[in-house]
Design a protein around this motif. Sequence first.
Motif, PDB file in Angstrom:
ATOM      1  N   ILE A 119       0.861  -1.343  -0.022  1.00  0.00           N
ATOM      2  CA  ILE A 119       0.207  -0.030  -0.033  1.00  0.00           C
ATOM      3  C   ILE A 119       0.780   1.317   0.020  1.00  0.00           C
ATOM      4  O   ILE A 119       1.829   1.411   0.660  1.00  0.00           O
ATOM      5  N   LEU A 120       0.730   2.332  -0.838  1.00  0.00           N
ATOM      6  CA  LEU A 120       1.034   3.491  -0.871  1.00  0.00           C
ATOM      7  C   LEU A 120       0.147   4.594  -0.504  1.00  0.00           C
ATOM      8  O   LEU A 120      -0.863   4.581  -1.132  1.00  0.00           O
ATOM      9  N   ILE A 121       0.497   5.557   0.179  1.00  0.00           N
ATOM     10  CA  ILE A 121      -0.143   6.462   0.877  1.00  0.00           C
ATOM     11  C   ILE A 121       0.187   7.620   0.435  1.00  0.00           C
ATOM     12  O   ILE A 121       1.354   7.979   0.549  1.00  0.00           O
ATOM     13  N   ASP A 122      -0.647   8.673  -0.183  1.00  0.00           N
ATOM     14  CA  ASP A 122      -0.339   9.997  -0.311  1.00  0.00           C
ATOM     15  C   ASP A 122      -0.700  10.847   0.627  1.00  0.00           C
ATOM     16  O   ASP A 122      -1.964  11.030   1.137  1.00  0.00           O
ATOM     17  N   ALA A 123       0.216  11.384   1.582  1.00  0.00           N
ATOM     18  CA  ALA A 123      -0.070  12.351   2.793  1.00  0.00           C
ATOM     19  C   ALA A 123       0.177  13.655   2.687  1.00  0.00           C
ATOM     20  O   ALA A 123       1.205  14.272   2.811  1.00  0.00           O
ATOM     21  N   GLU A 124      -0.714  14.307   1.923  1.00  0.00           N
ATOM     22  CA  GLU A 124      -0.725  15.558   1.523  1.00  0.00           C
ATOM     23  C   GLU A 124      -0.820  16.752   2.772  1.00  0.00           C
ATOM     24  O   GLU A 124      -0.158  17.583   2.902  1.00  0.00           O
ATOM     25  N   ARG A 125      -1.914  16.266   3.516  1.00  0.00           N
ATOM     26  CA  ARG A 125      -2.059  17.008   4.695  1.00  0.00           C
ATOM     27  C   ARG A 125      -3.079  16.102   5.605  1.00  0.00           C
ATOM     28  O   ARG A 125      -3.560  15.022   5.203  1.00  0.00           O
ATOM     29  N   PRO A 126      -2.759  16.426   7.260  1.00  0.00           N
ATOM     30  CA  PRO A 126      -3.689  15.305   8.006  1.00  0.00           C
ATOM     31  C   PRO A 126      -4.981  15.577   7.703  1.00  0.00           C
ATOM     32  O   PRO A 126      -5.873  16.377   7.306  1.00  0.00           O
ATOM     33  N   ARG A 127      -5.851  14.177   7.605  1.00  0.00           N
ATOM     34  CA  ARG A 127      -7.136  14.127   7.226  1.00  0.00           C
ATOM     35  C   ARG A 127      -7.912  13.254   8.210  1.00  0.00           C
ATOM     36  O   ARG A 127      -7.173  12.240   8.719  1.00  0.00           O
ATOM     37  N   ALA A 144       5.560  18.597   1.651  1.00  0.00           N
ATOM     38  CA  ALA A 144       6.590  19.317   2.130  1.00  0.00           C
ATOM     39  C   ALA A 144       6.335  19.412   3.902  1.00  0.00           C
ATOM     40  O   ALA A 144       7.029  19.412   4.565  1.00  0.00           O
ATOM     41  N   LYS A 145       5.173  19.971   4.175  1.00  0.00           N
ATOM     42  CA  LYS A 145       4.460  20.437   5.442  1.00  0.00           C
ATOM     43  C   LYS A 145       4.434  19.257   6.469  1.00  0.00           C
ATOM     44  O   LYS A 145       4.411  19.224   7.462  1.00  0.00           O
ATOM     45  N   PHE A 146       3.857  18.036   5.586  1.00  0.00           N
ATOM     46  CA  PHE A 146       3.230  16.957   6.464  1.00  0.00           C
ATOM     47  C   PHE A 146       3.924  16.492   7.458  1.00  0.00           C
ATOM     48  O   PHE A 146       3.627  16.110   8.839  1.00  0.00           O
ATOM     49  N   PRO A 147       5.180  15.909   7.348  1.00  0.00           N
ATOM     50  CA  PRO A 147       6.073  15.091   8.340  1.00  0.00           C
ATOM     51  C   PRO A 147       6.059  15.869   9.522  1.00  0.00           C
ATOM     52  O   PRO A 147       5.891  15.317  10.770  1.00  0.00           O
ATOM     53  N   LYS A 148       6.434  17.143   9.602  1.00  0.00           N
ATOM     54  CA  LYS A 148       6.544  17.881  10.874  1.00  0.00           C
ATOM     55  C   LYS A 148       5.207  18.180  11.549  1.00  0.00           C
ATOM     56  O   LYS A 148       5.233  18.222  12.722  1.00  0.00           O
TER      57      LYS A 148
END
Length: 314
Positions: A119-127, A144-148
């Motif tokens: 499974i691959l997830i696109d983590a653009e923003r917290p949802r 760019a902002k998601f990990p932090k």
Amino acid sequence: MTGENVGYAGIQLVYIDNIADDSQGRGILDELRADGVDTSFIVVSKEGTSPFTYIIVDNETKTRTCIHTPGYPPMIPQDLSESSLLSALDEASIVYFDGRLHETALVVAHEATKKNIPILIDAERPREGLDDLLKLADYVVCSAKFPKAWTEASTVPQALVSMLLRLPNLKFVTVTLGKEGCIMLERSVNASPSTEEVDVDNFLESLELRKDKSAPIPTCVSSSVAKLKAEGIGTVTGKLYVGTAESIPPSELIDTTGAGDAFIGAVIYAICSKFSPETMLPFAANVAGAKCRDLGARSGLPYGADPRLTSFIQ
């Protein structure tokens, strides 16, 4: 939600979603079918509206503004029968989720996990529901902002270490940085007892110094396997990769809409084609760069015969 089936001639895409029986929905179906996508698992509602987005592109500043209208009614698990789900996942090589429609996505993800489909997830923003999906992920590609934002770590390298510690199934996490390229942290499971322990921030800085910023095409620099320590978070054994983006002349930069999606699509192709990370990241950056040279999210996407991709696709 998509599933990929890999054949000799390339990749067959299976798309799971819902649309309405309206002009936008019919246009979506026509476009996907024209590109060879299997749309037989798309649920078409007699009532409601299909999702659509108005995108305003500023030719002078090269910026864009998106005005999105989500589809209604949203897809729910009951819209996808068990037989359809099993058929959609039959012989799939990877399943991709963009974090939306989390209830239905979780049903698909759990079934994919049972079948040992990565499974691959696109983590653009917290949802809503994204955390549950991330727990099942083998691969994550982040904005760019998601990990932090997700880990509350003080730096991106520390956040990537935190993600691998919090998500034990994760093989790699990649963060896209626009024109600055990307950073990827890959978990290593066969490290020797003598593997060096290093501070992850300092290790990344040393890797950044090795980037060839003058190269006309995207490149990738990889580290050795190390025990990467994030102060106050923990240590993970892995490899760091730094990928560059294509330096597009201002006269050729038309529209960045969909560049991140293009990058992710190329990563999916690379995983299915068993590319090494050193090949995958420049390949994905090439695809994203090609897209930026045309107006719209998909019109600039290169096909397999494109000369810009021939060094990757044999």
